[in-house]
Design a protein around this motif. Structure first.
Motif, PDB file in Angstrom:
ATOM      1  N   GLY B  73      29.319  -1.839 115.496  1.00 41.75           N
ATOM      2  CA  GLY B  73      28.118  -1.009 115.522  1.00 41.75           C
ATOM      3  C   GLY B  73      27.268  -1.269 116.753  1.00 41.75           C
ATOM      4  O   GLY B  73      26.900  -0.354 117.499  1.00 41.75           O
ATOM      5  N   LEU B  74      26.967  -2.560 117.014  1.00 47.63           N
ATOM      6  CA  LEU B  74      26.102  -2.903 118.139  1.00 47.63           C
ATOM      7  C   LEU B  74      26.714  -2.460 119.462  1.00 47.63           C
ATOM      8  O   LEU B  74      26.039  -1.901 120.330  1.00 47.63           O
ATOM      9  CB  LEU B  74      25.862  -4.416 118.175  1.00 47.63           C
ATOM     10  CG  LEU B  74      24.882  -4.965 117.136  1.00 47.63           C
ATOM     11  CD1 LEU B  74      24.824  -6.472 117.234  1.00 47.63           C
ATOM     12  CD2 LEU B  74      23.507  -4.385 117.352  1.00 47.63           C
ATOM     13  N   ASN B  75      28.012  -2.694 119.621  1.00 47.82           N
ATOM     14  CA  ASN B  75      28.635  -2.368 120.902  1.00 47.82           C
ATOM     15  C   ASN B  75      28.774  -0.866 121.103  1.00 47.82           C
ATOM     16  O   ASN B  75      28.685  -0.373 122.227  1.00 47.82           O
ATOM     17  CB  ASN B  75      30.008  -3.037 121.001  1.00 47.82           C
ATOM     18  CG  ASN B  75      29.888  -4.529 121.081  1.00 47.82           C
ATOM     19  OD1 ASN B  75      28.960  -5.034 121.700  1.00 47.82           O
ATOM     20  ND2 ASN B  75      30.794  -5.245 120.454  1.00 47.82           N
ATOM     21  N   ALA B  76      28.991  -0.125 120.000  1.00 50.39           N
ATOM     22  CA  ALA B  76      29.065   1.334 120.140  1.00 50.39           C
ATOM     23  C   ALA B  76      27.703   1.869 120.591  1.00 50.39           C
ATOM     24  O   ALA B  76      27.618   2.737 121.467  1.00 50.39           O
ATOM     25  CB  ALA B  76      29.478   1.968 118.813  1.00 50.39           C
ATOM     26  N   PHE B  77      26.614   1.315 119.997  1.00 49.55           N
ATOM     27  CA  PHE B  77      25.272   1.724 120.403  1.00 49.55           C
ATOM     28  C   PHE B  77      25.028   1.396 121.870  1.00 49.55           C
ATOM     29  O   PHE B  77      24.507   2.222 122.629  1.00 49.55           O
ATOM     30  CB  PHE B  77      24.233   1.021 119.510  1.00 49.55           C
ATOM     31  CG  PHE B  77      22.821   1.343 119.849  1.00 49.55           C
ATOM     32  CD1 PHE B  77      22.015   0.430 120.531  1.00 49.55           C
ATOM     33  CD2 PHE B  77      22.272   2.568 119.518  1.00 49.55           C
ATOM     34  CE1 PHE B  77      20.707   0.725 120.857  1.00 49.55           C
ATOM     35  CE2 PHE B  77      20.960   2.868 119.838  1.00 49.55           C
ATOM     36  CZ  PHE B  77      20.175   1.948 120.507  1.00 49.55           C
ATOM     37  N   GLY B  78      25.433   0.169 122.276  1.00 52.53           N
ATOM     38  CA  GLY B  78      25.258  -0.228 123.666  1.00 52.53           C
ATOM     39  C   GLY B  78      26.013   0.688 124.607  1.00 52.53           C
ATOM     40  O   GLY B  78      25.512   1.083 125.668  1.00 52.53           O
ATOM     41  N   GLY B  79      27.228   1.077 124.203  1.00 55.44           N
ATOM     42  CA  GLY B  79      28.009   1.978 125.031  1.00 55.44           C
ATOM     43  C   GLY B  79      27.340   3.334 125.174  1.00 55.44           C
ATOM     44  O   GLY B  79      27.323   3.937 126.255  1.00 55.44           O
ATOM     45  N   LYS B  80      26.751   3.821 124.078  1.00 56.89           N
ATOM     46  CA  LYS B  80      26.043   5.109 124.130  1.00 56.89           C
ATOM     47  C   LYS B  80      24.863   5.029 125.094  1.00 56.89           C
ATOM     48  O   LYS B  80      24.634   5.930 125.901  1.00 56.89           O
ATOM     49  CB  LYS B  80      25.562   5.447 122.707  1.00 56.89           C
ATOM     50  CG  LYS B  80      24.813   6.750 122.600  1.00 56.89           C
ATOM     51  CD  LYS B  80      25.797   7.907 122.381  1.00 56.89           C
ATOM     52  CE  LYS B  80      25.060   9.224 122.186  1.00 56.89           C
ATOM     53  NZ  LYS B  80      24.710   9.877 123.431  1.00 56.89           N
ATOM     54  N   VAL B  81      24.113   3.910 125.024  1.00 53.89           N
ATOM     55  CA  VAL B  81      22.964   3.733 125.914  1.00 53.89           C
ATOM     56  C   VAL B  81      23.419   3.744 127.371  1.00 53.89           C
ATOM     57  O   VAL B  81      22.800   4.390 128.231  1.00 53.89           O
ATOM     58  CB  VAL B  81      22.223   2.422 125.574  1.00 53.89           C
ATOM     59  CG1 VAL B  81      21.224   2.078 126.655  1.00 53.89           C
ATOM     60  CG2 VAL B  81      21.533   2.540 124.241  1.00 53.89           C
ATOM     61  N   CYS B  82      24.515   3.026 127.655  1.00 59.11           N
ATOM     62  CA  CYS B  82      25.030   2.998 129.030  1.00 59.11           C
ATOM     63  C   CYS B  82      25.421   4.385 129.494  1.00 59.11           C
ATOM     64  O   CYS B  82      25.184   4.774 130.630  1.00 59.11           O
ATOM     65  CB  CYS B  82      26.277   2.114 129.111  1.00 59.11           C
ATOM     66  SG  CYS B  82      25.909   0.395 129.148  1.00 59.11           S
ATOM     67  N   HIS B  83      26.082   5.132 128.594  1.00 56.25           N
ATOM     68  CA  HIS B  83      26.528   6.472 128.962  1.00 56.25           C
ATOM     69  C   HIS B  83      25.345   7.359 129.317  1.00 56.25           C
ATOM     70  O   HIS B  83      25.413   8.189 130.228  1.00 56.25           O
ATOM     71  CB  HIS B  83      27.304   7.056 127.775  1.00 56.25           C
ATOM     72  CG  HIS B  83      28.073   8.282 128.119  1.00 56.25           C
ATOM     73  ND1 HIS B  83      27.674   9.536 127.735  1.00 56.25           N
ATOM     74  CD2 HIS B  83      29.211   8.454 128.823  1.00 56.25           C
ATOM     75  CE1 HIS B  83      28.540  10.431 128.185  1.00 56.25           C
ATOM     76  NE2 HIS B  83      29.477   9.793 128.839  1.00 56.25           N
ATOM     77  N   ASP B  84      24.229   7.183 128.574  1.00 53.51           N
ATOM     78  CA  ASP B  84      23.065   8.033 128.817  1.00 53.51           C
ATOM     79  C   ASP B  84      22.184   7.521 129.939  1.00 53.51           C
ATOM     80  O   ASP B  84      21.266   8.212 130.367  1.00 53.51           O
ATOM     81  CB  ASP B  84      22.213   8.107 127.529  1.00 53.51           C
ATOM     82  CG  ASP B  84      22.881   8.951 126.462  1.00 53.51           C
ATOM     83  OD1 ASP B  84      22.444   8.870 125.304  1.00 53.51           O
ATOM     84  OD2 ASP B  84      23.830   9.674 126.808  1.00 53.51           O
ATOM     85  N   SER B  85      22.417   6.293 130.416  1.00 55.63           N
ATOM     86  CA  SER B  85      21.482   5.684 131.353  1.00 55.63           C
ATOM     87  C   SER B  85      21.444   6.396 132.689  1.00 55.63           C
ATOM     88  O   SER B  85      20.491   6.276 133.436  1.00 55.63           O
ATOM     89  CB  SER B  85      21.832   4.214 131.572  1.00 55.63           C
ATOM     90  OG  SER B  85      23.066   4.133 132.249  1.00 55.63           O
ATOM     91  N   LEU B  86      22.502   7.158 133.005  1.00 55.84           N
ATOM     92  CA  LEU B  86      22.522   7.804 134.316  1.00 55.84           C
ATOM     93  C   LEU B  86      21.719   9.091 134.308  1.00 55.84           C
ATOM     94  O   LEU B  86      21.454   9.671 135.354  1.00 55.84           O
ATOM     95  CB  LEU B  86      23.969   8.103 134.721  1.00 55.84           C
ATOM     96  CG  LEU B  86      24.783   6.829 134.896  1.00 55.84           C
ATOM     97  CD1 LEU B  86      26.251   7.152 135.074  1.00 55.84           C
ATOM     98  CD2 LEU B  86      24.284   6.059 136.099  1.00 55.84           C
ATOM     99  N   ASP B  87      21.333   9.550 133.112  1.00 59.70           N
ATOM    100  CA  ASP B  87      20.554  10.777 132.998  1.00 59.70           C
ATOM    101  C   ASP B  87      19.151  10.377 132.553  1.00 59.70           C
ATOM    102  O   ASP B  87      18.966   9.954 131.415  1.00 59.70           O
ATOM    103  CB  ASP B  87      21.229  11.685 131.963  1.00 59.70           C
ATOM    104  CG  ASP B  87      20.525  13.015 131.832  1.00 59.70           C
ATOM    105  OD1 ASP B  87      19.475  13.185 132.492  1.00 59.70           O
ATOM    106  OD2 ASP B  87      21.015  13.869 131.093  1.00 59.70           O
ATOM    107  N   PRO B  88      18.130  10.499 133.432  1.00 60.18           N
ATOM    108  CA  PRO B  88      16.789   9.958 133.106  1.00 60.18           C
ATOM    109  C   PRO B  88      16.205  10.557 131.827  1.00 60.18           C
ATOM    110  O   PRO B  88      15.527   9.872 131.073  1.00 60.18           O
ATOM    111  CB  PRO B  88      15.941  10.344 134.325  1.00 60.18           C
ATOM    112  CG  PRO B  88      16.906  10.628 135.407  1.00 60.18           C
ATOM    113  CD  PRO B  88      18.174  11.095 134.779  1.00 60.18           C
TER     114      PRO B  88
END
Lengths: 344, 341
Positions: B73-88
């Motif tokens: 769960g935690l790592n999937a959330f972290g991955g989602k955050v990383c994916h969205d980080s390039l779009d402000p």
């Protein structure tokens, strides 16, 4: 009148190409599956080749390995063609090869079907190989000091434990051979001399079985020696005693094991054949729909796709005519040469 | 003075986000692996729970299952955050949650460390449970007619065959127990009566072992009865005979099996801790790099990233000061209450 004609517009063509590309990648994985099943079957045969007299036929697993590799190659190529079919410039370089490739696919499918049939039929030679091999295996059980046969005891014991079986047909097979090595028999004892003298071959036969025949589910400790002598044990009747030793013979146990494996592999190969036929038909549709564009410059034009350009009967007569004309062609050549020879 | 500052431009930020996204997906797979190992370990304990008196501790596999699901769960959330980080725009909605998320990850790492420690320490408990359980199993071997214990013989036989062992410490344990049920002993026989009377408890003891102790690798057919009597068998010396029956005890065999499972799981957890720490460091760098952009409108500007805003000593000092003020606030409140009351 084409066979199973379908009208295509751009959207339909794109969808078809994408679906067939997807199916081709499934077919590549199916090819990998067939390859690994062949490998698994080969390893299982090798593991127990001692019990099959070392002359079991490896034809079927080798064929499966070969077909798996060919399937991977053909399907990867087909997938590449589908991927390029949406781009007319790329498709142009593949177009001339397609007819030959489709013929290849049909031949490959026939071969796959033959492999599936073999999977179901090769059970019969396996039965004979097992019967022979187990009989020799039991005869060599006692030869733990003969190089090349010293592990037969261990192999046979482990097999009887693992497959929960005893002897070739049943446990009485052990009564008919000497399975105790002479090194461990005291030839000065009267009892031993009696037993050896009591049969023509001079073998030490007894109504006992090795420990690996014992059934752990029996409520009483295992009775392996003097099995037919009811008075040797308290409250024992060998006619009604069911759970003491394994009742099944090892030939049936191994045959059902290998037979089950071959049946499963056969069913899977039939399924893979059906998948291959489906992708071949899909590729034929793609090929025919891209060849019959009403306006070759306009990608959005309509086209038609089919499985066969004419009906089955007409295609068949066409093929027969072609073969006849090929035969006649050589005849005319010969006639021409003869006429030339006579003229000159 | 920030702790381990690094300068970032747009390219570096994009590379960091992409690399971190891949590492987060690797961590999800590792989380699934931990979950699967927890289930496998639980099944193995269940399979042999009869040998352990049915009171083995399931703490370690349950903890593994929990930790595996949390990791996913935690790592999937972290991955989602990383994916969205390039779009402000997308990143703006995740920004407030990031600080508590990083604290949660810290706590999770501590839990992982505890689990790894338990994996290595609980082996002692398993050893003691096995010793007790096997002793009882051997005692109940003959009770094939007692409901609830009728499968003990089968289980023990299969265990001895599978693990290639005999008895608890060694094969002599079978000499001290009656392993033949009274139903199969002819009590009117003189031999049986002699044996039963020869010991205080009236048990039928003999120097024999069950068939499951036999070693298939022995060159001669298995000798299970009269093991200590050299003259009972031709050309047999029980002191030098090595291959006849398994010489290893089942406690040692089973303990070796379980301890190797637990050691492997412990090593894997330590690897997971290292991976999670790398994830956390990467996420911290990414968030700080995106926070300190000089010109928020221009995505191509430079920025700084760090692990801690101030040095390690200063951060620790601040934490202690915060905790002291929390304590002091309580005291001040009490002081005010007292004069009023």
């Amino acid at each position: 009148m084409a066979l199973m004609l379908v009208k295509f517009d751009l959207k339909k063509r794109v969808k078809l190409a994408q679906t067939v590309w997807f199916m081709y990648w499934f077919a590549v994985m199916a090819g990998v599956l067939v390859f690994s099943m062949g490998l698994f079957f080969k390893i299982e045969l090798r593991k127990r080749s001692e019990l099959m007299d070392n002359n079991e036929s490896h034809f079927l697993p080798n064929l499966l390995i070969f077909m798996g590799l060919v399937a991977c190659g053909i399907n990867a190529f087909g997938g590449k063609v589908c991927y390029d079919s949406l781009d007319p410039s790329k498709f142009v370089k593949w177009k001339p090869m397609l007819k030959g490739f489709l013929f290849c696919c049909m031949g490959f499918n026939a071969l796959l079907l033959l492999t599936a049939l073999l999977c179901f039929i090769m059970r019969i030679p396996l039965q004979f190989t097992l019967a022979e091999g187990l009989k020799s295996g039991m005869r060599y059980y006692k030869d733990t000091d003969t190089p090349g046969r010293c592990y037969m005891k261990r192999t046979l014991d482990l097999m009887q434990i693992e497959f929960r079986c005893c002897g070739n047909e049943n446990y009485r097979d052990w009564f008919e051979i000497q399975w105790v090595s002479n090194r461990y028999l005291d030839f000065s004892a009267k009892e031993v001399k009696d037993r050896i003298g009591s049969n023509v071959d001079g073998q030490y036969l007894m109504d006992g079985v090795p420990f690996s025949c014992c059934n752990p589910s029996s409520p009483r400790p295992c009775i392996q020696h003097q099995m037919t002598n009811n008075s040797a044990y308290y409250s024992y009747d060998h006619y009604t005693e069911e759970l003491n030793v394994w009742k099944r013979g090892c030939r049936y146990a191994m045959l059902s094991y290998y037979g089950g494996m071959m049946n499963t592999i056969g069913v899977l190969v039939v399924l893979v054949t059906m998948l291959e036929v489906a992708v071949t038909i899909g590729l034929q549709y793609i090929d025919s729909s891209l060849s019959t564009l009403v306006n070759p410059e306009d990608p959005e034009s309509e086209s038609e796709g089919w499985i066969l350009e004419k009906t089955v009967k007409e295609t068949f007569t066409d093929i027969m005519d072609k073969m006849k004309s090929m035969g006649k062609g050589t005849k005319v050549e010969e006639g021409g040469q003869a006429a030339v020879a006579t003229v000159s | 003075m920030a702790f381990m500052p690094v300068k970032f431009n747009l390219q570096k930020r994009v590379k960091l986000a992409q690399g971190l996204w891949m590492i987060y997906w690797l961590s999800v797979i590792v989380g699934i692996l931990l979950f699967g190992l927890g289930i496998f370990f639980k099944i193995e304990l269940r399979k042999r729970s009869e040998m352990m008196d049915n009171n083995e501790s399931h703490l370690v596999p349950n903890l593994l299952i929990l930790v595996g699901s949390l990791a996913c769960g935690l790592n999937a959330f972290g991955g989602k955050v990383c994916h969205d980080s390039l779009d402000p725009i997308k990143f703006a909605k995740w920004k407030p949650m990031l600080k508590p998320f990083l604290l949660l990850c810290c706590g999770f790492n501590a839990l992982l460390l505890l689990t790894a420690l338990l994996c290595f320490l609980m082996q002692f408990a398993v050893y003691l449970t096995l010793a007790e359980g096997l002793k009882n199993s051997i005692k109940f071997y003959k009770d094939t007619d007692t409901p609830g214990r009728c499968f003990m013989k089968r289980t023990l036989d299969m265990t001895q065959i599978e693990f290639r062992c005999c008895g608890n410490n060694n094969f002599r344990d079978w000499f001290e127990v009656q392993w033949i049920s009274n139903r199969y002993l002819d009590m009117s026989n003189d031999l049986v009566k002699d044996r039963v009377l020869s010991n205080v408890e009236g048990k039928y003891l003999m120097d024999s072992v069950p068939f499951s102790c036999c070693n298939p690798g022995s060159p001669r057919p298995c000798i299970q009865h009269h093991l200590t009597n050299n003259s009972a068998h031709y050309d047999y010396d029980h002191r030098i005979e090595e291959l006849n029956i398994w010489t290893r005890g089942c406690r040692e065999a089973l303990f070796y099996y379980f301890s190797s499972i637990m050691n492997s799981i412990g090593v894997l957890i330590i690897g997971t801790i290292i991976l999670e720490s790398v994830d956390m460091a990467g996420l911290k760098y990414l968030t700080t790099a995106l926070d300190t952009m000089e010109d928020p409108e221009n995505p191509e500007c430079e920025s700084d990233g760090w692990l801690l805003e101030k040095g390690v000593k200063e951060t620790m000092g601040e934490l202690f000061a915060k905790m002291k003020t929390l304590g002091k606030t309580n005291q001040v409140v009490e002081g005010e209450d007292a004069p009023e009351g």
